[in-house]
Motif scaffolding. Structure first.
Motif, PDB file in Angstrom:
ATOM      1  N   ASP A 211       0.855  -1.176   0.000  1.00  0.00           N
ATOM      2  CA  ASP A 211       0.000   0.000   0.000  1.00  0.00           C
ATOM      3  C   ASP A 211       0.904   1.243   0.000  1.00  0.00           C
ATOM      4  O   ASP A 211       2.107   1.122   0.217  1.00  0.00           O
ATOM      5  CB  ASP A 211      -0.802  -0.103   1.311  1.00  0.00           C
ATOM      6  N   LYS A 213       0.713   4.697   2.031  1.00  0.00           N
ATOM      7  CA  LYS A 213      -0.155   5.365   3.010  1.00  0.00           C
ATOM      8  C   LYS A 213      -0.074   6.894   2.969  1.00  0.00           C
ATOM      9  O   LYS A 213      -1.036   7.566   3.293  1.00  0.00           O
ATOM     10  CB  LYS A 213       0.182   4.875   4.420  1.00  0.00           C
ATOM     11  N   GLY A 225      -5.918   6.709   4.059  1.00  0.00           N
ATOM     12  CA  GLY A 225      -6.400   5.331   4.073  1.00  0.00           C
ATOM     13  C   GLY A 225      -5.673   4.467   3.058  1.00  0.00           C
ATOM     14  O   GLY A 225      -5.838   3.252   3.033  1.00  0.00           O
ATOM     15  N   TYR A 268      -6.207 -10.081   7.307  1.00  0.00           N
ATOM     16  CA  TYR A 268      -5.249  -9.208   6.638  1.00  0.00           C
ATOM     17  C   TYR A 268      -4.153  -8.948   7.658  1.00  0.00           C
ATOM     18  O   TYR A 268      -4.386  -8.294   8.668  1.00  0.00           O
ATOM     19  CB  TYR A 268      -6.011  -7.967   6.210  1.00  0.00           C
ATOM     20  N   ASN A 284      -6.089  -6.858  10.369  1.00  0.00           N
ATOM     21  CA  ASN A 284      -7.416  -6.339  10.038  1.00  0.00           C
ATOM     22  C   ASN A 284      -8.289  -7.541   9.722  1.00  0.00           C
ATOM     23  O   ASN A 284      -7.785  -8.569   9.257  1.00  0.00           O
ATOM     24  CB  ASN A 284      -7.357  -5.378   8.852  1.00  0.00           C
ATOM     25  N   ARG A 286     -10.732  -7.915   7.529  1.00  0.00           N
ATOM     26  CA  ARG A 286     -11.427  -7.641   6.268  1.00  0.00           C
ATOM     27  C   ARG A 286     -10.373  -7.488   5.189  1.00  0.00           C
ATOM     28  O   ARG A 286      -9.176  -7.473   5.491  1.00  0.00           O
ATOM     29  CB  ARG A 286     -12.178  -6.325   6.423  1.00  0.00           C
ATOM     30  N   GLY A 288      -8.162  -5.298   2.660  1.00  0.00           N
ATOM     31  CA  GLY A 288      -7.684  -3.914   2.649  1.00  0.00           C
ATOM     32  C   GLY A 288      -8.347  -3.145   1.522  1.00  0.00           C
ATOM     33  O   GLY A 288      -8.794  -3.719   0.538  1.00  0.00           O
ATOM     34  N   ASP A 289      -8.390  -1.845   1.702  1.00  0.00           N
ATOM     35  CA  ASP A 289      -8.940  -0.966   0.674  1.00  0.00           C
ATOM     36  C   ASP A 289      -7.890   0.112   0.444  1.00  0.00           C
ATOM     37  O   ASP A 289      -7.679   0.928   1.352  1.00  0.00           O
ATOM     38  CB  ASP A 289     -10.258  -0.375   1.196  1.00  0.00           C
ATOM     39  N   PRO A 290      -7.130   0.139  -0.632  1.00  0.00           N
ATOM     40  CA  PRO A 290      -7.385  -0.451  -1.944  1.00  0.00           C
ATOM     41  C   PRO A 290      -6.703  -1.786  -2.260  1.00  0.00           C
ATOM     42  O   PRO A 290      -6.697  -2.186  -3.426  1.00  0.00           O
ATOM     43  CB  PRO A 290      -6.817   0.631  -2.867  1.00  0.00           C
ATOM     44  N   GLU A 291      -6.148  -2.512  -1.266  1.00  0.00           N
ATOM     45  CA  GLU A 291      -5.466  -3.766  -1.604  1.00  0.00           C
ATOM     46  C   GLU A 291      -6.414  -4.786  -2.237  1.00  0.00           C
ATOM     47  O   GLU A 291      -6.020  -5.588  -3.089  1.00  0.00           O
ATOM     48  CB  GLU A 291      -4.841  -4.384  -0.344  1.00  0.00           C
TER      49      GLU A 291
END
Ligand code: AMP
Ligand code: GLY
Length: 420
Positions: A211, A213, A225, A268, A284, A286, A288-291
């Motif tokens: 990512d 950041k 994010g 995650y 996490n 869930r 990732g966003d944008p992963e």
């Protein structure tokens, strides 16, 4: 099969895009969705934090499978409510979601499992936290225990910064999330994200990503994010992934099961890698966003089969069919993000973009107004491409970025630099 996805960002657009490609999907509803998702699926307005409302919606719409995108409904127990009502759900229970909702909980699980992570102290009292900082010195990391929308972590390079962070947290800057504070040893290394499906018994690695950041080119400016991502992450080599699985993920999952809170869903693992040795930064519960956008671009239709196998406890027999490919996503954000930004600016050029298994512009925060796509959030578009090499994926993604006519937005021009 009738499928419901909860959420309305770029992550959920990418999930919807992958799910729609699988012939098992007869009907897809996304709640609340967004203007991009509405082009490929039905969107419904639904309070995703309200368990009774979601259960009722699933009954009325004969839903067979629910995929939960963001952490907030998971931490609120949406999976438990749906499972109690007999539904098949992809997403951990409220108890298991503590792996994201409480940093102190995660540190306790790591300690019990012997998983490598930063040394830490857990404080409910400011004076004890200050004493810990004075005893250890800087750099040091101060974290609000609870969910703080990615803002509750201060990597303090000086003791004064760390002490100020403690005052802010106990002073209520992060609300209830900061009523307890975790203070961690500063870890050096390169960060990467490791995504693993877990069904309470078995685990299956489904991809790696990195990512970006910081908001500015060259990793400068404030934290966000996430301004872009790519997959795979070269630093997460097969050897490092094996260590992460054997020393971190599996022992923690076994510990969760031992405590009567088996983890079911995607885990995650944010890792810090130094000299080939991974240590856990955070979990996490869930995607990732944008992963997620780059993972879905690479997995395509099989993503649904994998999520179903996970939800049904069949991971022991599941396999990922990897292509030797790369994906990269560039986040386009509204001018001013991550600070104050305006909503409502019109985005042009989207209709002419290619849409195929190599090029996809996922919508993160858009709305349809008077027939036009407009910006409706901070992070607005995730311009995503796949290629035989990362360089090819990047060229494709930026070609799409350059074809988008949006004076109200910006992006980083260097996504993928670390790997290229
Ligand atoms: P988290 O929300 O826990 O992922 O923290 C946000 C970011 O802060 C991480 O992605 C890291 O870049 C950084 N960070 C968190 N914990 C540490 C640590 N113990 N050492 C160094 N950097 C950290
Ligand atoms: N991109 C970081 C996250 O989803 O938490």
């Amino acid at each position: 099969m009738n499928i419901l996805i909860l959420g309305g960002g770029g992550r959920e657009h990418a999930l919807a895009w992958a799910v729609m490609q699988n012939p098992k999907c007869d009907k897809l509803i996304v709640a609340p969705g967004n203007a991009g998702i509405a082009q490929i699926a039905e969107c419904a307005s639904l309070d995703v934090l309200n368990g009774a409302a979601v259960v009722n919606f699933c009954d009325e719409n004969a839903i067979d499978f629910i995929i939960v995108g963001p952490e907030a409904p998971l931490a609120a127990g949406i999976s438990d409510r749906l499972r109690e009502a007999g539904f098949n759900v992809f997403g951990p229970s409220q108890a298991a979601a503590q792996l994201e909702a409480s940093k102190a909980f995660t540190k306790e699980i790591c300690a019990a499992a012997g998983a490598p992570t930063a040394g830490y102290g857990h404080f409910t009292d400011a004076e004890a936290a200050r004493a810990h900082i004075r005893a250890h010195g800087a750099p040091i990391v101060v974290k609000a225990d609870g969910l703080a929308a990615g803002k509750g972590v201060i990597v303090a390079m000086t003791e004064a910064e760390a002490l100020a962070a403690v005052d802010d947290m106990f002073g209520g800057e992060f609300g209830a999330a900061g009523a307890e504070v975790v203070i961690e040893e500063f870890m050096e290394g390169e960060e990467a994200s490791f995504f693993v499906l877990c069904d309470g018994k078995d685990v299956l690695a489904i991809g790696t990503a990195q990512d970006h950041k910081r908001v500015g080119d060259g990793d400068t400016g404030p934290n966000t994010g996430g301004m872009g991502a790519y997959s795979p992450a070269p630093v997460l080599s097969d050897a490092v992934a094996r260590l992460a699985m054997d020393e971190i993920v599996k022992p923690c999952m076994d510990e969760m099961t031992r405590r009567g809170m088996p983890y079911q869903g995607v885990l995650y693992a944010g890792l810090m890698i130094k000299d080939g040795q991974p240590r856990l930064v955070e979990y996490n519960v869930r995607f990732g966003d944008p992963e997620c956008q780059v993972l879905m671009m690479r997995l395509g239709a099989q993503a649904l089969d994998l999520m179903l196998a996970c939800a049904e406890g069949r991971l022991a027999d599941a396999q990922v069919h990897w292509a030797d490919d790369h994906a990269l996503t560039v986040v386009m954000a509204a001018n001013g993000y991550p600070g104050d930004y305006a909503k409502g600016s019109v985005i042009g050029g989207l209709e002419a973009l290619p849409e195929d298994s190599f090029n996809m512009c996922f919508h993160a925060g858009t709305a349809l107004k008077d027939g036009k796509i407009t910006a409706n959030g901070g992070r607005v578009l995730n311009v995503t491409a796949r290629g035989a090499t990362l360089a090819e994926a990047r060229t494709r993604a930026y070609a799409m970025v350059d074809a988008i006519d949006w004076p109200g937005g910006f992006c980083r021009r260097d996504i993928g630099w670390r790997a290229l």
